[in-house]
Motif scaffolding. Structure first.
Motif, mmCIF file in Angstrom:
data_model
loop_
_atom_site.group_PDB
_atom_site.id
_atom_site.type_symbol
_atom_site.label_atom_id
_atom_site.label_comp_id
_atom_site.label_asym_id
_atom_site.label_seq_id
_atom_site.Cartn_x
_atom_site.Cartn_y
_atom_site.Cartn_z
ATOM 1 N N LEU A 12 0.850 -1.185 0.000
ATOM 2 C CA LEU A 12 0.000 0.000 0.000
ATOM 3 C C LEU A 12 0.890 1.241 0.000
ATOM 4 O O LEU A 12 1.731 1.404 0.880
ATOM 5 C CB LEU A 12 -0.915 -0.006 1.229
ATOM 6 C CG LEU A 12 -1.886 -1.184 1.309
ATOM 7 C CD1 LEU A 12 -2.601 -1.216 2.650
ATOM 8 C CD2 LEU A 12 -2.892 -1.129 0.166
ATOM 9 N N PRO A 13 0.727 2.137 -0.969
ATOM 10 C CA PRO A 13 1.618 3.289 -1.083
ATOM 11 C C PRO A 13 1.356 4.341 -0.014
ATOM 12 O O PRO A 13 0.242 4.471 0.499
ATOM 13 C CB PRO A 13 1.308 3.833 -2.477
ATOM 14 C CG PRO A 13 -0.118 3.442 -2.717
ATOM 15 C CD PRO A 13 -0.274 2.101 -2.055
ATOM 16 N N LEU A 14 2.399 5.111 0.307
ATOM 17 C CA LEU A 14 2.317 6.189 1.289
ATOM 18 C C LEU A 14 2.430 7.524 0.571
ATOM 19 O O LEU A 14 3.363 7.743 -0.215
ATOM 20 C CB LEU A 14 3.443 6.051 2.314
ATOM 21 C CG LEU A 14 3.556 7.159 3.370
ATOM 22 C CD1 LEU A 14 2.340 7.143 4.286
ATOM 23 C CD2 LEU A 14 4.839 6.999 4.189
ATOM 24 N N ASN A 15 1.487 8.417 0.862
ATOM 25 C CA ASN A 15 1.534 9.731 0.246
ATOM 26 C C ASN A 15 2.736 10.516 0.781
ATOM 27 O O ASN A 15 3.032 10.506 1.968
ATOM 28 C CB ASN A 15 0.244 10.505 0.539
ATOM 29 C CG ASN A 15 0.156 11.782 -0.280
ATOM 30 O OD1 ASN A 15 0.053 11.741 -1.500
ATOM 31 N ND2 ASN A 15 0.222 12.919 0.388
ATOM 32 N N GLY A 16 3.416 11.193 -0.119
ATOM 33 C CA GLY A 16 4.586 11.957 0.259
ATOM 34 C C GLY A 16 5.887 11.252 -0.057
ATOM 35 O O GLY A 16 6.932 11.900 -0.196
ATOM 36 N N THR A 17 5.851 9.936 -0.166
ATOM 37 C CA THR A 17 7.049 9.176 -0.552
ATOM 38 C C THR A 17 6.770 8.367 -1.820
ATOM 39 O O THR A 17 7.360 8.611 -2.863
ATOM 40 C CB THR A 17 7.505 8.237 0.588
ATOM 41 O OG1 THR A 17 6.411 7.401 0.981
ATOM 42 C CG2 THR A 17 7.985 9.025 1.788
ATOM 43 N N ASP A 18 5.850 7.406 -1.726
ATOM 44 C CA ASP A 18 5.486 6.599 -2.899
ATOM 45 C C ASP A 18 4.581 7.375 -3.853
ATOM 46 O O ASP A 18 4.618 7.162 -5.066
ATOM 47 C CB ASP A 18 4.776 5.313 -2.463
ATOM 48 C CG ASP A 18 5.561 4.556 -1.414
ATOM 49 O OD1 ASP A 18 6.753 4.306 -1.638
ATOM 50 O OD2 ASP A 18 4.986 4.237 -0.354
ATOM 51 N N LEU A 19 3.757 8.247 -3.292
ATOM 52 C CA LEU A 19 2.849 9.070 -4.089
ATOM 53 C C LEU A 19 3.289 10.523 -3.960
ATOM 54 O O LEU A 19 3.405 11.045 -2.858
ATOM 55 C CB LEU A 19 1.399 8.915 -3.620
ATOM 56 C CG LEU A 19 0.867 7.485 -3.537
ATOM 57 C CD1 LEU A 19 -0.582 7.489 -3.067
ATOM 58 C CD2 LEU A 19 0.992 6.775 -4.880
ATOM 59 N N ARG A 20 3.513 11.178 -5.111
ATOM 60 C CA ARG A 20 4.041 12.540 -5.113
ATOM 61 C C ARG A 20 3.450 13.312 -6.290
ATOM 62 O O ARG A 20 2.900 12.729 -7.222
ATOM 63 C CB ARG A 20 5.575 12.527 -5.240
ATOM 64 C CG ARG A 20 6.298 11.582 -4.300
ATOM 65 C CD ARG A 20 7.800 11.769 -4.400
ATOM 66 N NE ARG A 20 8.321 11.625 -5.751
ATOM 67 C CZ ARG A 20 9.138 10.642 -6.152
ATOM 68 N NH1 ARG A 20 9.486 9.692 -5.300
ATOM 69 N NH2 ARG A 20 9.602 10.597 -7.384
#
Length: 373
Positions: A242-250
């Protein structure tokens, strides 16, 4: 005060409870949060085998209400709200006009004229500015409940056993929401989570945060539940890919690159921010967010920004990395060229000046149905 002085970190409704429980605290997205209590690995095990409680009061909560709520929101978020029924949730994205990811969020339909939006703490202010900027002159109201409402997640195979004793409620179908009463106050319970395990998230007025936390902990002891911090949560979500906003999602990555086409509906008539760009990028994007697993158990931890190589040439970079107790080795996520994103592709990651072998793997890396090793 100098304009360069950093803001004072915020505290959640449950801060004093974390201190009393001996939590190791750290600053995350401007909030003092428990990183772990006694052991991140022990908390990880509790969630995988029994249950764990997470303080998520730092998450942003916005209520959107009014006769034009559905129409307005459908013109802002990427997914199609018209398919939702009352009491259902949906994964969504907020994008820049260029198609970059500002935030990923969960949207809950309370009724045709009322929605709850739960957003990431690190993007909550930016989300709020965007929503206010796009707010119509009438027909929709935006209620900012940051620092007014809280959230507690209870995750793990024993979660619903605990919740049934506390609320006399049967397990809810996945991705649904229900209104319940606790301490003469109404709150919402949703069958959503971020760990890859069954469980629920509770959204409630801050005035009942302490009573709710204490009651859940008390009942949870009967099932060997533990309070859990952000360290175990990070391990759990990476095992579940599961992606993390701010690192995986930008903002420099779009939903196609992030592998989040499930959250995008280009066929709906609404022209949401970024839609035009996504139509153009759909067949031309070059990178893809993948999950990977170390070949050797002794491999060190890949860090955010570590370069990824294939055949001696750089093909991408790591966005997240951690040691996985479930798989017994390092795992992570990163963006690599789409042509090298197939399951089983061997890659190398540079860590501390040395190249270590990894392999691209299918998501999720771990689940009860198909654990990988």
């Amino acid at each position: 005060m100098s304009s360069s002085t950093p803001p004072v970190p915020l505290v959640t409704f449950l801060y004093k409870h974390h201190i009393e429980l001996g939590a190791h605290m750290g600053i995350f997205a401007g909030w003092w949060m428990p990183i772990y209590y006694h052991s991140a690995l022990g908390e990880h095990r509790a969630v995988r085998e029994n249950a764990g409680l997470f303080d998520l009061c730092h998450m942003g909560q916005f209520f959107v209400e009014g006769p034009k709520a559905t129409e307005w929101l459908n013109g802002i978020v990427t997914n199609d709200l018209s398919v939702l029924k009352d009491g259902q949730s949906q994964y969504n994205l907020l994008l820049t006009e260029e198609g970059g990811i500002i935030d990923d969020l969960l949207l809950y339909r309370i009724s045709s004229t009322a929605y709850l939006l739960v957003v990431n703490a690190n993007a909550a202010e930016k989300d709020h500015r965007l929503l206010r900027l796009l707010l119509p002159p009438e027909g929709v109201s935006l209620i900012d409940n940051r620092q007014k409402w809280g959230c507690i997640a209870i995750q793990g195979p024993q979660s619903w056993s605990i919740l049934q004793r506390v609320f006399s409620i049967d397990p809810l179908p996945k991705h649904t929401l229900r209104k319940i009463i606790f301490e003469k106050q109404f709150l919402y319970i949703a069958s959503t989570g971020y760990t890859g395990e069954p469980g629920a998230e509770l959204f409630f007025p801050g005035s009942i945060a302490s009573a709710l936390w204490n009651r859940l902990l008390e009942e949870g002891k009967k099932n060997d539940a533990l309070p859990c911090g952000l360290a175990s949560r990070n391990i759990l979500r990476l095992e579940a890919s599961l992606p993390l906003n701010g690192t995986d999602l930008r903002e420099d990555k779009n939903p196609w690159e992030a592998g989040l086409s499930k959250a995008v509906c280009l066929s709906k008539p609404s022209l949401f921010p970024g839609k035009t760009a996504l139509l153009r990028l759909k067949d031309t994007f070059q990178d893809l967010l993948v999950s990977f697993v170390a070949v050797h158990e002794s491999c060190p931890q890949p860090k955010t920004g570590s370069p990824i190589f294939f055949g001696g040439e750089k093909k991408g970079e790591v966005t997240s990395g951690v040691w996985s107790p479930s798989l017994g080795r390092m795992i992570g996520m990163g963006y690599i060229l789409k042509s090298h994103a197939r399951e089983g592709t061997p890659i190398e990651i540079e860590i501390r000046g040395k190249y270590h072998p990894f392999q691209v793997q299918k998501k999720p890396l771990y689940s009860k149905r198909s654990p990988r090793s």
